[in-house]
Design a protein around this motif. Structure first.
Motif, PDB file in Angstrom:
ATOM      1  N   MET A 120       8.345  -3.205   2.762  1.00 50.98           N
ATOM      2  CA  MET A 120       7.625  -1.935   2.853  1.00 50.98           C
ATOM      3  C   MET A 120       6.878  -1.819   4.187  1.00 50.98           C
ATOM      4  N   VAL A 121       6.191  -2.888   4.575  1.00 56.08           N
ATOM      5  CA  VAL A 121       5.413  -2.889   5.821  1.00 56.08           C
ATOM      6  C   VAL A 121       6.329  -2.771   7.032  1.00 56.08           C
ATOM      7  N   LYS A 122       7.463  -3.455   6.985  1.00 56.81           N
ATOM      8  CA  LYS A 122       8.418  -3.412   8.095  1.00 56.81           C
ATOM      9  C   LYS A 122       8.892  -1.981   8.351  1.00 56.81           C
ATOM     10  N   ILE A 123       9.190  -1.258   7.281  1.00 54.72           N
ATOM     11  CA  ILE A 123       9.653   0.133   7.406  1.00 54.72           C
ATOM     12  C   ILE A 123       8.535   1.004   7.988  1.00 54.72           C
ATOM     13  N   ALA A 124       7.313   0.835   7.456  1.00 54.22           N
ATOM     14  CA  ALA A 124       6.182   1.657   7.899  1.00 54.22           C
ATOM     15  C   ALA A 124       5.878   1.420   9.378  1.00 54.22           C
ATOM     16  N   ARG A 125       5.835   0.166   9.798  1.00 52.03           N
ATOM     17  CA  ARG A 125       5.484  -0.142  11.192  1.00 52.03           C
ATOM     18  C   ARG A 125       6.575   0.308  12.162  1.00 52.03           C
ATOM     19  N   GLY A 128       5.905   3.740  12.825  1.00 53.93           N
ATOM     20  CA  GLY A 128       4.583   4.038  13.377  1.00 53.93           C
ATOM     21  C   GLY A 128       3.638   4.670  12.364  1.00 53.93           C
ATOM     22  N   MET A 129       3.816   4.343  11.087  1.00 52.56           N
ATOM     23  CA  MET A 129       3.003   4.939  10.027  1.00 52.56           C
ATOM     24  C   MET A 129       1.946   3.958   9.515  1.00 52.56           C
ATOM     25  N   LEU A 130       0.733   4.436   9.338  1.00 55.46           N
ATOM     26  CA  LEU A 130      -0.359   3.625   8.794  1.00 55.46           C
ATOM     27  C   LEU A 130      -0.181   3.451   7.298  1.00 55.46           C
ATOM     28  N   LEU A 131      -0.588   2.284   6.771  1.00 59.71           N
ATOM     29  CA  LEU A 131      -0.379   1.982   5.357  1.00 59.71           C
ATOM     30  C   LEU A 131      -1.642   1.385   4.741  1.00 59.71           C
ATOM     31  N   ALA A 194      -1.773  -5.185   3.398  1.00 58.80           N
ATOM     32  CA  ALA A 194      -0.473  -5.551   3.956  1.00 58.80           C
ATOM     33  C   ALA A 194      -0.319  -5.068   5.393  1.00 58.80           C
ATOM     34  N   ASP A 195      -0.932  -3.947   5.715  1.00 59.87           N
ATOM     35  CA  ASP A 195      -0.831  -3.380   7.058  1.00 59.87           C
ATOM     36  C   ASP A 195      -2.201  -3.303   7.734  1.00 59.87           C
ATOM     37  N   ILE A 196      -3.125  -2.550   7.171  1.00 59.53           N
ATOM     38  CA  ILE A 196      -4.454  -2.366   7.774  1.00 59.53           C
ATOM     39  C   ILE A 196      -5.414  -3.395   7.181  1.00 59.53           C
TER      40      ILE A 196
END
Length: 479
Positions: A120-125, A128-131, A194-196
């Motif tokens: 999920m994080v790989k797709i978001a980053r 360029g999307m914050l999660l 996971a992201d922020i």
């Protein structure tokens, strides 16, 4: 913000919000979250997403994000964990700036969940999307009236911002604080981060002019050294108040299964918090006590406390509490004793603490308080017994009202308002904190007092701890 910190405004200042998993079922979070957003009066556009519904809360429902007529700043996802990566992919394809993944079932559940979270994080980053999250209870932002939260609560707008690594504890603090009259600027349940990370939220809140005090419920960190550096910078602008959980072996294990947190050594965390200049709360609700102290009280210039109480026993307990907290209770200056001699009966305590010997004269009390406040060897005051509840004197007032004699039943409220105004004026005049202690649990009176920007605490121990922590912070600022 530092060069490594991303701009989180799409999360806390979104112009539009979509909810994937919106529902017409009141027992589902897709219904409750949408209700919270609408009830709090969110200022932007709201787009419910559900392929099986036409209308929810009188709003048009869209089958997918691609049908929404504009680009969306923030998407809330309330769907089973295994479907979340495909929803994140959909968000990226539609240029969504940020997403909140409410769903659990990721890293906190074990290896398979961790793998799903990584995907999920790989797709978001990549997009360029914050999660935010996953495994989160959402966010709140007073500036745009956004309450994208799981529990049905509407926080009171204000100047406190809260980062919580527990959704339950964070939202309960929001609800409890709001009932007390404490207002919040921003809130995030950080979930699995996971992201922020917590540090990114800290740096963003540090630059937010509406966030005057930052609270942090902390279970674990990945970057201890950077944490110290970040908080050191922030504390020059505003206080950071921390409650550190997972300090036992059992608590550390619970934290890992709760949100996958890295608890680490208690001694290392204690050293890091002390080195950073953050203020450590001894209890969860103690964060709120400290927050209102830092919001509404001037910082004490020293540790010398003057105590004024309605009865002698409370003076003894207040003296104990101050000394145990590292504060000093010095003797009163001779000229102060002489001045109070003109106000109180001859059998008053003639020292610090000042015992009002049960005097209920509401004209003498503030004069006594000022006599202590203006003393040069006093840096802060504790005032006990000045704020009364409606229960005090209720039997007498009932009789007098029945006989049409004496003061009305509103006497307590009106005199409380007067004494609170006196305290506020004295603090402004002498630039010394006055911490008031009351035994009333009357929520109406306590809320009115706090809205006058005067904190009222239920115990003398709390009052002493707040003053001690404020003095400690003031010393750190000097360093």
């Amino acid at each position: 913000m530092s060069k490594t910190t991303r701009d989180l405004s799409p999360i806390f200042e979104p112009k539009s919000v979509a909810l994937i998993g919106a529902s017409n079922n009141p027992l589902k979070y897709g219904w409750i979250i949408l209700a919270n957003i609408l009830a709090n009066g969110y200022k932007g556009k709201v787009y419910p997403i559900n392929p099986n519904e036409d209308k929810i809360w009188n709003l048009k429902v869209y089958r997918s994000l691609s049908e929404v007529p504009e680009e969306v700043d923030l998407v809330d996802i309330v769907r089973p964990a295994e479907t979340v990566p495909e929803h994140i992919e959909e968000c990226v394809e539609n240029n969504v700036k940020s997403a909140i993944v409410i769903s659990g079932g990721f890293k906190e559940t074990g290896r398979e969940g961790e793998k799903l979270e990584g995907e999920m994080v790989k797709i978001a980053r990549k997009g360029g999307m914050l999660l935010v999250g996953p495994n989160t209870m959402g966010v709140y932002s007073a500036s745009v009236s956004l309450s994208a939260l799981m529990p049905p609560i509407l926080p009171k707008p204000g100047e406190v911002s809260l980062i919580s690594q527990s959704g339950n504890i964070g939202t309960n603090l929001l609800a409890f604080g709001s009932e007390q009259g404490i207002g919040f600027s921003k809130f995030v349940s950080s979930g699995n981060e996971a992201d922020i990370s917590t540090l990114e939220y800290l740096e963003y809140f540090a630059e937010d002019p509406s966030s005057k005090v930052i609270l942090l419920y902390l279970e674990g960190l990945r970057e201890g050294r950077r944490f110290v550096e970040v908080v050191k910078r922030i504390k020059e602008k505003k206080p950071v108040i921390i409650y550190k959980a997972a300090v036992s072996r059992a608590g550390a294990g619970a934290a890992k299964s709760h949100c996958g947190a890295l608890a680490g050594s208690t001694k290392i965390y204690e050293a890091a918090i002390k080195q950073s200049g953050a203020i450590r709360a001894s209890t969860i609700n103690g964060m709120l006590d400290l927050a209102v102290g830092f919001l509404y009280l001037p910082l004490p210039k020293g540790n010398r406390v003057g105590i004024v109480t309605w009865g002698g026993g409370y003076g003894v307990v207040a003296s104990d509490s101050c000394e145990l907290a590292g504060l000093d209770v010095p003797p009163l200056a001779p000229e102060t004793v002489k001045e109070i001699d003109q106000l109180l009966p001859s059998y008053w305590s003639r020292g610090n603490p000042v015992d009002l010997v049960g005097l209920i004269d509401r004209e003498v009390q503030p004069k006594t308080l000022e006599a202590v406040a203006k003393t040069k060897n006093i840096d802060a005051l504790i005032a006990s017994g000045f704020i009364l509840g409606r229960a005090v004197g209720s039997s007498i007032y009932k009789l007098l009202d029945r006989e049409n004699k004496g003061p009305s039943k509103n006497w307590t409220e009106s005199t409380t308002k007067q004494i609170v105004e006196v305290m506020r004026n004295l603090m402004d005049k002498y630039q010394k904190p006055i911490v008031t202690v009351t035994l009333t649990t009357d929520p109406g009176i306590l809320k009115n007092v706090l809205e006058s920007r005067v904190p009222a605490y239920s115990t003398l121990e709390t009052a002493a701890e707040v003053l001690a922590k404020m003095y400690e912070y003031q010393k750190n600022l000097k360093k």
